[in-house]
Design a protein around this motif. Structure first.
Motif, PDB file in Angstrom:
ATOM      1  N   PRO A  34       5.410   0.340  24.700  1.00 36.56           N
ATOM      2  CA  PRO A  34       6.460  -1.081  24.523  1.00 36.56           C
ATOM      3  C   PRO A  34       6.618  -2.536  24.794  1.00 36.56           C
ATOM      4  N   SER A  35       6.573  -3.399  23.909  1.00 38.97           N
ATOM      5  CA  SER A  35       6.912  -4.936  24.031  1.00 38.97           C
ATOM      6  C   SER A  35       7.624  -5.276  25.579  1.00 38.97           C
ATOM      7  N   SER A  36       8.515  -4.099  26.014  1.00 38.57           N
ATOM      8  CA  SER A  36       9.475  -4.512  26.888  1.00 38.57           C
ATOM      9  C   SER A  36       8.892  -4.402  28.391  1.00 38.57           C
ATOM     10  N   GLU A  37       8.217  -3.530  28.351  1.00 40.63           N
ATOM     11  CA  GLU A  37       7.374  -2.806  29.783  1.00 40.63           C
ATOM     12  C   GLU A  37       5.664  -3.118  30.288  1.00 40.63           C
ATOM     13  N   LYS A  40       6.185  -4.138  34.326  1.00 43.69           N
ATOM     14  CA  LYS A  40       6.484  -2.641  34.593  1.00 43.69           C
ATOM     15  C   LYS A  40       5.262  -2.259  34.913  1.00 43.69           C
TER      16      LYS A  40
END
Length: 77
Positions: A34-37, A40
């Motif tokens: 996902p583009s938010s990860e 991480k």
């Protein structure tokens, strides 16, 4: 990126990995992150020593690895 198993997993050259008689070496996996990860995931990979420096072993790769660690990964500490 090619992985080769010889008593332990290692990075290997494409030709060496795929010219062996072991047909299980030819498995491919695709991971959608996902583009938010991405930071991480990059930090987790770095913890396993899978980073720009370990893959490419150049001065530029060293600078990129250090920059990621100092500028981006500290935010996730």
């Amino acid at each position: 990126m090619c992985l080769l198993f010889e008593n332990e997993w290692r990075f290997g050259e494409y030709e060496k990995v795929f010219t062996r008689s072991n047909h299980h070496q030819g498995a491919f996996r695709k991971f959608n992150i996902p583009s938010s990860e991405p930071m991480k995931v990059l930090r987790l990979l770095d913890e396993y020593n899978l980073n720009e420096l370990s893959l490419f072993e150049s001065e530029e790769a060293l600078m990129i690895t250090l920059a990621l660690r100092e500028l981006h990964f500290r935010a996730f500490s």
